[in-house]
Design a protein around this motif. Sequence first.
Motif, PDB file in Angstrom:
ATOM      1  N   PRO A 231      58.324  45.716  30.965  1.00  0.00           N
ATOM      2  CA  PRO A 231      57.931  46.010  32.354  1.00  0.00           C
ATOM      3  C   PRO A 231      57.200  47.334  32.472  1.00  0.00           C
ATOM      4  N   GLY A 232      57.650  48.355  31.708  1.00  0.00           N
ATOM      5  CA  GLY A 232      56.977  49.643  31.772  1.00  0.00           C
ATOM      6  C   GLY A 232      55.530  49.563  31.332  1.00  0.00           C
ATOM      7  N   THR A 233      55.266  48.782  30.280  1.00  0.00           N
ATOM      8  CA  THR A 233      53.896  48.619  29.809  1.00  0.00           C
ATOM      9  C   THR A 233      53.034  47.938  30.866  1.00  0.00           C
ATOM     10  N   LEU A 234      53.579  46.916  31.508  1.00  0.00           N
ATOM     11  CA  LEU A 234      52.822  46.227  32.558  1.00  0.00           C
ATOM     12  C   LEU A 234      52.529  47.151  33.731  1.00  0.00           C
ATOM     13  N   ASP A 235      53.472  48.035  34.063  1.00  0.00           N
ATOM     14  CA  ASP A 235      53.234  48.972  35.158  1.00  0.00           C
ATOM     15  C   ASP A 235      52.129  49.967  34.795  1.00  0.00           C
ATOM     16  N   VAL A 236      52.121  50.429  33.555  1.00  0.00           N
ATOM     17  CA  VAL A 236      51.065  51.347  33.114  1.00  0.00           C
ATOM     18  C   VAL A 236      49.703  50.658  33.177  1.00  0.00           C
ATOM     19  N   LEU A 237      49.643  49.415  32.697  1.00  0.00           N
ATOM     20  CA  LEU A 237      48.380  48.681  32.748  1.00  0.00           C
ATOM     21  C   LEU A 237      47.933  48.448  34.187  1.00  0.00           C
ATOM     22  N   THR A 238      48.886  48.191  35.078  1.00  0.00           N
ATOM     23  CA  THR A 238      48.540  48.007  36.492  1.00  0.00           C
ATOM     24  C   THR A 238      47.959  49.284  37.076  1.00  0.00           C
ATOM     25  N   ALA A 239      48.590  50.427  36.794  1.00  0.00           N
ATOM     26  CA  ALA A 239      48.082  51.703  37.313  1.00  0.00           C
ATOM     27  C   ALA A 239      46.690  52.011  36.754  1.00  0.00           C
ATOM     28  N   LEU A 240      46.495  51.744  35.451  1.00  0.00           N
ATOM     29  CA  LEU A 240      45.188  51.991  34.855  1.00  0.00           C
ATOM     30  C   LEU A 240      44.124  51.064  35.443  1.00  0.00           C
ATOM     31  N   SER A 241      44.475  49.816  35.703  1.00  0.00           N
ATOM     32  CA  SER A 241      43.527  48.882  36.301  1.00  0.00           C
ATOM     33  C   SER A 241      43.119  49.332  37.694  1.00  0.00           C
ATOM     34  N   CYS A 242      44.118  49.772  38.459  1.00  0.00           N
ATOM     35  CA  CYS A 242      43.817  50.255  39.810  1.00  0.00           C
ATOM     36  C   CYS A 242      42.906  51.483  39.751  1.00  0.00           C
ATOM     37  N   PHE A 243      43.202  52.402  38.843  1.00  0.00           N
ATOM     38  CA  PHE A 243      42.367  53.595  38.734  1.00  0.00           C
ATOM     39  C   PHE A 243      40.951  53.237  38.285  1.00  0.00           C
ATOM     40  N   GLY A 244      40.827  52.263  37.379  1.00  0.00           N
ATOM     41  CA  GLY A 244      39.511  51.842  36.936  1.00  0.00           C
ATOM     42  C   GLY A 244      38.677  51.289  38.070  1.00  0.00           C
ATOM     43  N   LEU A 245      39.300  50.488  38.932  1.00  0.00           N
ATOM     44  CA  LEU A 245      38.570  49.950  40.084  1.00  0.00           C
ATOM     45  C   LEU A 245      38.202  51.039  41.080  1.00  0.00           C
ATOM     46  N   MET A 246      39.114  51.972  41.291  1.00  0.00           N
ATOM     47  CA  MET A 246      38.844  53.050  42.240  1.00  0.00           C
ATOM     48  C   MET A 246      37.804  54.024  41.682  1.00  0.00           C
ATOM     49  N   ALA A 247      37.778  54.170  40.351  1.00  0.00           N
ATOM     50  CA  ALA A 247      36.812  55.096  39.740  1.00  0.00           C
ATOM     51  C   ALA A 247      35.377  54.625  39.940  1.00  0.00           C
ATOM     52  N   LEU A 248      35.199  53.323  40.124  1.00  0.00           N
ATOM     53  CA  LEU A 248      33.848  52.822  40.369  1.00  0.00           C
ATOM     54  C   LEU A 248      33.259  53.369  41.670  1.00  0.00           C
ATOM     55  N   ASP A 249      34.141  53.791  42.569  1.00  0.00           N
ATOM     56  CA  ASP A 249      33.691  54.281  43.876  1.00  0.00           C
ATOM     57  C   ASP A 249      33.660  55.807  43.932  1.00  0.00           C
ATOM     58  N   LEU A 250      33.885  56.469  42.802  1.00  0.00           N
ATOM     59  CA  LEU A 250      33.924  57.937  42.804  1.00  0.00           C
ATOM     60  C   LEU A 250      32.629  58.583  43.295  1.00  0.00           C
ATOM     61  N   PRO A 251      31.440  58.157  42.848  1.00  0.00           N
ATOM     62  CA  PRO A 251      30.213  58.817  43.352  1.00  0.00           C
ATOM     63  C   PRO A 251      30.067  58.714  44.862  1.00  0.00           C
ATOM     64  N   GLY A 252      30.256  57.542  45.400  1.00  0.00           N
ATOM     65  CA  GLY A 252      30.142  57.388  46.849  1.00  0.00           C
ATOM     66  C   GLY A 252      31.247  58.105  47.582  1.00  0.00           C
ATOM     67  N   LEU A 253      32.443  58.147  46.992  1.00  0.00           N
ATOM     68  CA  LEU A 253      33.562  58.832  47.624  1.00  0.00           C
ATOM     69  C   LEU A 253      33.292  60.332  47.704  1.00  0.00           C
ATOM     70  N   ALA A 254      32.769  60.905  46.627  1.00  0.00           N
ATOM     71  CA  ALA A 254      32.474  62.337  46.629  1.00  0.00           C
ATOM     72  C   ALA A 254      31.371  62.674  47.611  1.00  0.00           C
ATOM     73  N   ALA A 255      30.410  61.788  47.777  1.00  0.00           N
ATOM     74  CA  ALA A 255      29.307  62.044  48.702  1.00  0.00           C
ATOM     75  C   ALA A 255      29.739  61.911  50.150  1.00  0.00           C
ATOM     76  N   ALA A 256      30.641  60.951  50.435  1.00  0.00           N
ATOM     77  CA  ALA A 256      31.048  60.691  51.814  1.00  0.00           C
ATOM     78  C   ALA A 256      32.113  61.668  52.295  1.00  0.00           C
TER      79      ALA A 256
END
Length: 382
Positions: free
Chosen positions: A28-53
Amino acid sequence: MQSKPVASALHRAVATGRRLTNSWSGSPGTLDVLTALSCFGLMALDLPGLAAADNSLSGLAAALVLAAGCSTLLVRRRTPWISYLTALLFIGWLHELTLIQFALYSVGRYRGRRAGILATLGYVAFALTVFSVPGWPEPRAETLSAFLSLVVPIGVLASAVGIAAYRHDLVRELTARRAESAVFQAVEQERTSVARDVHDFVGRELTLLTVRSEVLSMRARETAYAKDFEELADTARRAHLVLNDIIVQRGERASTPGVDGLAALAEESGRAGSPVRLAMDPDVHGLSPLRQAAVYRVVQECLTNAAKHARGETIEVAITADGAHLRIAVRNGLADRHPTRAPVSAGSGTASMSERVRSLGGSLTATRTQDAYEVVATLPRG
């Protein structure tokens, strides 16, 4: 000359990697780490627009904030509300809708339907309130209907998937508990069956002992041994009464057959399409009734399993009495073609068979290879 050692080392490395992958994937701990990393990866795609806005955060600061928010998913099993509240904060502060999807899924998955629905309603109400604040979302030209067409499906879908996974977990746990209950019930029934066999076989011997003692007591009435025979008869009667008290729920049933019933079992299995080759030492007929009953039960269960899972294959049954031990080996080949439908099975026959063997101080092992399945039971003869 070095190809074989290299191939062997490569094979061991692959096997080790497979074992580690299987152990990590089920953690379960491994799955939680992968979930957090997946979420961060998706959110990182919006970093340029987030920093600009958002002028309050630079690109690096935004990345650190998003990483901190995603880290709340590491405790989503115990406290999913932490990631949920963090996701609401991200909506109002950073206009970020990615984390809320993972948060709503976690609430529905680990807190159930009611919590998932309340969390979804709270999210929609909060997002609608934030929408009413001037300046969000940008551009302001977005209409309320366009906004809701994005917000509502995100929340409802994520929460619905989580609730469905929660219900699936409940069904799986219920199935596992039912299987455990069936095994426990089978073991208890086998213990009761063993106790009834003890009553039948030992009770018969105690009855014969009582009658014989009374006869000897009458014959020795005028001798010095008369009192001893009377006490022996009384002891046998008391032992029989105690045995009757122990086996309270005896029920009306026939005693378990002995080894003489194996021929009928083999013939019945042959008629069902699974021929049996039975090899048995003559000394087996001299075993005690309890051990003969155990032999019968083991062979009976093995033939039943073979008929379910390897119908049409020849079953080899070997019963040997070597020294102080009795050995029962049942082996059958495995069919090349798997049945289109799984056989009906309660999954508790092996447990009851093992309980019968253990109650007599023996052991039972089941081994499956690529082309055969073998059950070996070992019992003390005495």
